[in-house]
Structure formats: C-alpha cells, structure tokens
Design a protein around this motif. Sequence first.
Motif, mmCIF file in Angstrom:
data_model
loop_
_atom_site.group_PDB
_atom_site.id
_atom_site.type_symbol
_atom_site.label_atom_id
_atom_site.label_comp_id
_atom_site.label_asym_id
_atom_site.label_seq_id
_atom_site.Cartn_x
_atom_site.Cartn_y
_atom_site.Cartn_z
ATOM 1 N N HIS A 107 -3.852 11.978 -50.056
ATOM 2 C CA HIS A 107 -5.118 11.982 -49.326
ATOM 3 C C HIS A 107 -5.986 13.185 -49.709
ATOM 4 O O HIS A 107 -7.133 13.032 -50.102
ATOM 5 C CB HIS A 107 -4.862 12.013 -47.820
ATOM 6 N N ILE A 108 -5.469 14.393 -49.523
ATOM 7 C CA ILE A 108 -6.125 15.651 -49.912
ATOM 8 C C ILE A 108 -7.501 15.796 -49.272
ATOM 9 O O ILE A 108 -8.361 16.509 -49.775
ATOM 10 C CB ILE A 108 -6.228 15.784 -51.452
ATOM 11 N N ASN A 109 -7.735 15.105 -48.154
ATOM 12 C CA ASN A 109 -9.059 15.067 -47.558
ATOM 13 C C ASN A 109 -8.939 14.494 -46.145
ATOM 14 O O ASN A 109 -8.512 13.350 -45.979
ATOM 15 C CB ASN A 109 -9.967 14.175 -48.420
ATOM 16 N N PRO A 110 -9.304 15.255 -45.119
ATOM 17 C CA PRO A 110 -9.224 14.731 -43.751
ATOM 18 C C PRO A 110 -10.037 13.465 -43.530
ATOM 19 O O PRO A 110 -9.672 12.634 -42.700
ATOM 20 C CB PRO A 110 -9.771 15.891 -42.905
ATOM 21 N N ALA A 111 -11.147 13.305 -44.255
ATOM 22 C CA ALA A 111 -11.959 12.102 -44.097
ATOM 23 C C ALA A 111 -11.203 10.873 -44.604
ATOM 24 O O ALA A 111 -11.265 9.797 -43.994
ATOM 25 C CB ALA A 111 -13.283 12.249 -44.845
ATOM 26 N N VAL A 112 -10.501 11.020 -45.721
ATOM 27 C CA VAL A 112 -9.683 9.922 -46.241
ATOM 28 C C VAL A 112 -8.573 9.595 -45.251
ATOM 29 O O VAL A 112 -8.316 8.426 -44.935
ATOM 30 C CB VAL A 112 -9.096 10.283 -47.619
ATOM 31 N N THR A 113 -7.915 10.623 -44.746
ATOM 32 C CA THR A 113 -6.861 10.411 -43.756
ATOM 33 C C THR A 113 -7.405 9.719 -42.513
ATOM 34 O O THR A 113 -6.776 8.800 -41.972
ATOM 35 C CB THR A 113 -6.229 11.757 -43.356
#
Length: 287
Positions: A107-113
């Motif tokens: 993911h490396i991204n809270p928005a993706v998560t």
Amino acid sequence: MAKDDVVESGGDFAAKDYTDPPPAPLIDAAELASWSLYRAVIAEFIATLLFLYITVATVIGYKHQTDVSVNGTDAPCGGVGILGIAWAFGGMIFVLVYCTAGISGGHINPAVTFGLFLARKVSLVRALLYMIAQCLGAMCGVGLVKAFQSAYFQRYGGGANTLAAGYSKGTGLAAEIIGTFVLVYTVFSATDPKRSARDSHVPVLAPLPIGFAVFMVHLATIPITGTGINPARSLGAATIYNNDKAWDDQWIFWVGPMVGAAIAAFYHQYILRAGAIKALGSFRSNA
C-alpha cells in the motif's frame, strides 16, 4: 446469463473463471495474534521510509542544483527537473510495490489503504496499523534526509507539500482529489482478480501501472501542490520540516486523498464491478 457467471470453453459451460476473495471482516481480533499481520506492518513501515528517503532527497537535490545563488545563472538548466522528480516518485512506488505486494499488499499510502478498507479488502485493524506504520515510516525517512543533508534541508523546504502561489485552496483540494482518484482507481484495476483471469495471456505486472499512475499524476500536480496524493508523505515532510505554511495546508493533503480514494473505491466496486446490482440480485434470489 451474466458474463461474470460462466465461460464457454469447447462447447461446454464451465464455472466462473475467477474468484473474488471474501470481504474482509470489519474487526478481526484473531488477526492480532497472527505474525503475518505484524510482518506486513513492518514491511509497510520500511517501504514508506525508503520511499520518503529517496524521493525527498531527490527533491532537495534538485532544488540545490538549480539554486542560482549557488550554481550561477545556468543553474535552472541543471538537475533532474520536474520530469526526474516525477520519475523518482513513480519509480520508487513501482519498486516498493513489487517488493512488498506479497507481504503487505504494497500500500505505502494511507489513501490506498483507506480505499481498500472501504472496498472490504482489508479489516479495520489492519488498515489502522498500516496507516500508523506508513506515517511513522514517512517521518523516519524524511528524518534521514535531514540528518544526511542538514545544510540543505531547511533551506530548500524539506520536501514538504504546500499550495503554490497563485492557486486557491479549492484548486489544490481538487487536484489532490483527482490525483488520488487516478492512483487508487489504478490500484483497484491492476489488482482486480477478474482482470487477472481474463487477461492472463497479457503479462501485465501490477506494480507497473501503479508506478506509472504516480508518475503521471506528479507531472500534472507538482506545479499546484507539489503532489501529495499520499497523506503519510505529506505528514512526514511537514513534521520534520515543521513550517507554518506546511501545517496550514496540511488538511488539503489529508482530505483530498481520502475523498479521492473513497470515490475510486465506490466507482470501481459499485459501478464497474456492479457490486450493488449483484448484491440486490443475490438478495432477490434468496427471497
């Protein structure tokens, strides 16, 4: 008969040629006792740390190389340019998603998560731990840049996202929403089990279109917001740089990406994959 239900092969009808994973539970207490969860959280932390270290170092290096007061009047012609910065962000996402996809999903991204959580791809417990790990990793990554380039870090803005002069907050917010929509929509499409089954003859590596999406969004939005589309990236740089302007604009880099991710999740799951129609059909068949 719906195309998603059966496929025809050699005159015979076979079962559906792909399998959707079951929805993740909202809260899975048993997950907390699993080493695979903590291994995935560690992978997200390290991946985000590396992502911020390489990309913020690239940004600061570019600003130093193009500083007229340091390198003379020809300085603006030097450095990697906006194109190089966009490649740094997109290339690192490609590399890190490839490395961690099998462990944490990359993911490396809270928005993706957040988008995957709304689509029931990850549980609430996993989503929260991922977001915490990503934010901490981002802070540590930017902290390393400051430690190694202390002479330039504060001078060149610490790689922090801020709204560029001449643009309204509404424009910046819209840029972040649209940019994150492109990224999260690409994530859903590249990892769709239906696509993997139907296009198995096409050797598409999922991290590649995701990395290209990040690259293209950076080309479009660097002049506006410096390109956030990743709340951990924006928070990590703002925390270490600790400048009033970076904090004043910080809400844009959280609200925009989360809204964009939510729209992408809804669009892919309920319009392209017709999740609502399928659920209604299942309800009617059981009635």
